[in-house]
Design a protein around this motif. Structure first.
Motif, PDB file in Angstrom:
ATOM      1  N   MET A   1       0.839  -1.192   0.000  1.00  0.00           N
ATOM      2  CA  MET A   1       0.000   0.000   0.000  1.00  0.00           C
ATOM      3  C   MET A   1       0.879   1.249   0.000  1.00  0.00           C
ATOM      4  N   THR A   2       0.364   2.346  -0.525  1.00  0.00           N
ATOM      5  CA  THR A   2       1.106   3.598  -0.574  1.00  0.00           C
ATOM      6  C   THR A   2       0.272   4.725   0.016  1.00  0.00           C
ATOM      7  N   VAL A   3       0.938   5.856   0.252  1.00  0.00           N
ATOM      8  CA  VAL A   3       0.226   7.066   0.642  1.00  0.00           C
ATOM      9  C   VAL A   3      -0.661   7.501  -0.519  1.00  0.00           C
ATOM     10  N   ARG A   4      -1.835   7.996  -0.200  1.00  0.00           N
ATOM     11  CA  ARG A   4      -2.774   8.444  -1.220  1.00  0.00           C
ATOM     12  C   ARG A   4      -2.843   9.971  -1.243  1.00  0.00           C
ATOM     13  N   ILE A   5      -3.229  10.524  -2.368  1.00  0.00           N
ATOM     14  CA  ILE A   5      -3.159  11.968  -2.575  1.00  0.00           C
ATOM     15  C   ILE A   5      -4.509  12.491  -3.044  1.00  0.00           C
ATOM     16  N   VAL A   6      -4.912  13.637  -2.488  1.00  0.00           N
ATOM     17  CA  VAL A   6      -6.149  14.311  -2.890  1.00  0.00           C
ATOM     18  C   VAL A   6      -5.795  15.713  -3.372  1.00  0.00           C
ATOM     19  N   VAL A   7      -6.284  16.080  -4.548  1.00  0.00           N
ATOM     20  CA  VAL A   7      -6.012  17.386  -5.144  1.00  0.00           C
ATOM     21  C   VAL A   7      -7.298  18.217  -5.115  1.00  0.00           C
ATOM     22  N   VAL A   8      -7.253  19.351  -4.417  1.00  0.00           N
ATOM     23  CA  VAL A   8      -8.425  20.220  -4.264  1.00  0.00           C
ATOM     24  C   VAL A   8      -8.198  21.518  -5.030  1.00  0.00           C
ATOM     25  N   SER A   9      -9.080  21.803  -5.971  1.00  0.00           N
ATOM     26  CA  SER A   9      -8.960  23.029  -6.764  1.00  0.00           C
ATOM     27  C   SER A   9     -10.325  23.675  -6.950  1.00  0.00           C
ATOM     28  N   HIS A  10     -10.308  24.983  -7.229  1.00  0.00           N
ATOM     29  CA  HIS A  10     -11.551  25.675  -7.559  1.00  0.00           C
ATOM     30  C   HIS A  10     -12.090  25.247  -8.918  1.00  0.00           C
ATOM     31  N   SER A  11     -11.240  24.654  -9.724  1.00  0.00           N
ATOM     32  CA  SER A  11     -11.630  24.243 -11.072  1.00  0.00           C
ATOM     33  C   SER A  11     -11.586  22.720 -11.199  1.00  0.00           C
ATOM     34  N   GLU A  12     -12.687  22.151 -11.641  1.00  0.00           N
ATOM     35  CA  GLU A  12     -12.724  20.706 -11.849  1.00  0.00           C
ATOM     36  C   GLU A  12     -11.703  20.280 -12.896  1.00  0.00           C
ATOM     37  N   LYS A  13     -11.545  21.089 -13.941  1.00  0.00           N
ATOM     38  CA  LYS A  13     -10.600  20.748 -15.000  1.00  0.00           C
ATOM     39  C   LYS A  13      -9.158  20.798 -14.505  1.00  0.00           C
ATOM     40  N   ILE A  14      -8.836  21.791 -13.676  1.00  0.00           N
ATOM     41  CA  ILE A  14      -7.481  21.879 -13.143  1.00  0.00           C
ATOM     42  C   ILE A  14      -7.182  20.687 -12.242  1.00  0.00           C
ATOM     43  N   ALA A  15      -8.115  20.345 -11.360  1.00  0.00           N
ATOM     44  CA  ALA A  15      -7.912  19.213 -10.469  1.00  0.00           C
ATOM     45  C   ALA A  15      -7.740  17.920 -11.259  1.00  0.00           C
ATOM     46  N   ASP A  16      -8.605  17.703 -12.244  1.00  0.00           N
ATOM     47  CA  ASP A  16      -8.515  16.491 -13.066  1.00  0.00           C
ATOM     48  C   ASP A  16      -7.199  16.453 -13.840  1.00  0.00           C
ATOM     49  N   GLY A  17      -6.771  17.617 -14.366  1.00  0.00           N
ATOM     50  CA  GLY A  17      -5.531  17.669 -15.129  1.00  0.00           C
ATOM     51  C   GLY A  17      -4.319  17.393 -14.268  1.00  0.00           C
ATOM     52  N   ALA A  18      -4.294  17.951 -13.056  1.00  0.00           N
ATOM     53  CA  ALA A  18      -3.179  17.708 -12.145  1.00  0.00           C
ATOM     54  C   ALA A  18      -3.105  16.237 -11.765  1.00  0.00           C
ATOM     55  N   VAL A  19      -4.246  15.639 -11.535  1.00  0.00           N
ATOM     56  CA  VAL A  19      -4.285  14.208 -11.202  1.00  0.00           C
ATOM     57  C   VAL A  19      -3.800  13.370 -12.382  1.00  0.00           C
ATOM     58  N   GLU A  20      -4.236  13.720 -13.582  1.00  0.00           N
ATOM     59  CA  GLU A  20      -3.824  12.975 -14.776  1.00  0.00           C
ATOM     60  C   GLU A  20      -2.308  13.041 -14.960  1.00  0.00           C
ATOM     61  N   LEU A  21      -1.729  14.232 -14.777  1.00  0.00           N
ATOM     62  CA  LEU A  21      -0.289  14.388 -14.940  1.00  0.00           C
ATOM     63  C   LEU A  21       0.469  13.610 -13.873  1.00  0.00           C
ATOM     64  N   ALA A  22       0.054  13.749 -12.611  1.00  0.00           N
ATOM     65  CA  ALA A  22       0.739  13.059 -11.517  1.00  0.00           C
ATOM     66  C   ALA A  22       0.643  11.549 -11.675  1.00  0.00           C
ATOM     67  N   ALA A  23      -0.503  11.068 -12.158  1.00  0.00           N
ATOM     68  CA  ALA A  23      -0.695   9.628 -12.333  1.00  0.00           C
ATOM     69  C   ALA A  23       0.250   9.051 -13.374  1.00  0.00           C
ATOM     70  N   GLN A  24       0.650   9.862 -14.344  1.00  0.00           N
ATOM     71  CA  GLN A  24       1.610   9.402 -15.346  1.00  0.00           C
ATOM     72  C   GLN A  24       2.954   9.088 -14.712  1.00  0.00           C
ATOM     73  N   MET A  25       3.285   9.788 -13.634  1.00  0.00           N
ATOM     74  CA  MET A  25       4.561   9.602 -12.944  1.00  0.00           C
ATOM     75  C   MET A  25       4.487   8.500 -11.885  1.00  0.00           C
ATOM     76  N   ALA A  26       3.282   8.185 -11.432  1.00  0.00           N
ATOM     77  CA  ALA A  26       3.134   7.258 -10.305  1.00  0.00           C
ATOM     78  C   ALA A  26       1.919   6.362 -10.536  1.00  0.00           C
ATOM     79  N   PRO A  27       2.043   5.362 -11.395  1.00  0.00           N
ATOM     80  CA  PRO A  27       0.880   4.544 -11.767  1.00  0.00           C
ATOM     81  C   PRO A  27       0.291   3.705 -10.632  1.00  0.00           C
ATOM     82  N   ASP A  28       1.055   3.491  -9.570  1.00  0.00           N
ATOM     83  CA  ASP A  28       0.564   2.643  -8.487  1.00  0.00           C
ATOM     84  C   ASP A  28      -0.032   3.432  -7.325  1.00  0.00           C
TER      85      ASP A  28
END
Length: 234
Positions: A1-28
């Motif tokens: 198991m790993t530490v989990r991350i939550v991204v909070v933004s005023h913009s749904e698109k910004i939050a989704d984009g940040a998650v998409e980018l970070a997930a590319q670096m850390a697939p697990d």
């Protein structure tokens, strides 16, 4: 198991984009977005943040990143209502770069405090005292590390075709941030993804790594191992 991350933004698109980018670096790593309001407007939603924290439960802790001031207040309110507030840490970090650095550190097996420090180090300051070691380090070939006592250095030639772009910079910064060491790479902070990218180091460039502190040798070995493996790239 790993530490989990939550991204909070005023913009749904910004939050989704940040998650998409970070997930590319850390697939697990589980990375969840809580952006915008339930009806799709710009703003933050306590309901969305609470839902993300609930989904993030069950890991080795949760690190939350936010964008603007009211997002911090919303995250703090959600933390007060969380089932396990002690297991949730709020990081004072730039949203996108911090999320990437945190994800890389989590991917490497760092604990929640070290993942938080990795995110905060994206500002360019090394906040790594007392961090947990990164278990995925590589051993550098004999003779590539020199030095005695607390100080170690190494010189490593980039062999991956694209050189020092976002993914290698994130891997270096995330891992270094989870170690008890101050590290400079060609004179810039080794825990800063942005700083590393400003080096514009292409294939064939040599990275000169200097490290001080309890994990100095480990840090040089970590960077050298990544470079010599081409960061897992062609």
């Amino acid at each position: 198991m790993t530490v989990r991350i939550v991204v909070v933004s005023h913009s749904e698109k910004i939050a989704d984009g940040a998650v998409e980018l970070a997930a590319q670096m850390a697939p697990d790593v589980v990375i969840l977005a809580a952006g915008g309001t339930p009806d799709g407007r710009i703003g933050t939603s306590l309901e969305k943040v609470m839902s993300a924290l609930d989904k993030a439960a069950g890991g080795d802790g949760v690190v939350v990143l936010t964008d603007l001031g009211s997002a911090v207040m919303t995250a703090e309110s959600a933390l007060e209502l969380a089932d396990d507030p002690a297991g949730v840490l709020l990081a004072d970090a730039p949203l996108v770069e911090g999320a990437v650095a945190a994800a890389v550190a989590a991917q490497g097996g760092a604990d929640a405090q070290a993942v938080k420090r990795a995110a905060e180090a994206a500002y360019g300051s090394a906040l790594s005292a007392g961090a947990a070691p990164v278990p995925s380090e590589s051993t550098v070939s004999e003779g590539s590390v020199t030095g005695a006592g607390p100080d170690f250095t190494g010189d490593f030639e980039l062999i991956n075709q694209a050189g020092m772009h976002a993914r290698p910079a994130a891997k270096i910064a995330g891992g270094i941030s989870a170690l008890d060491a101050e590290v400079k790479v060609n004179g810039v902070d080794g825990a800063s993804m942005t700083g590393l990218m400003t080096l514009a180091a292409g294939k064939g460039s040599v990275l000169h790594v200097e490290a001080w502190g309890a994990d100095a040798e480990r840090a040089v070995n970590y960077v050298g191992g990544l470079v010599q493996a081409g960061f897992g790239e062609p």
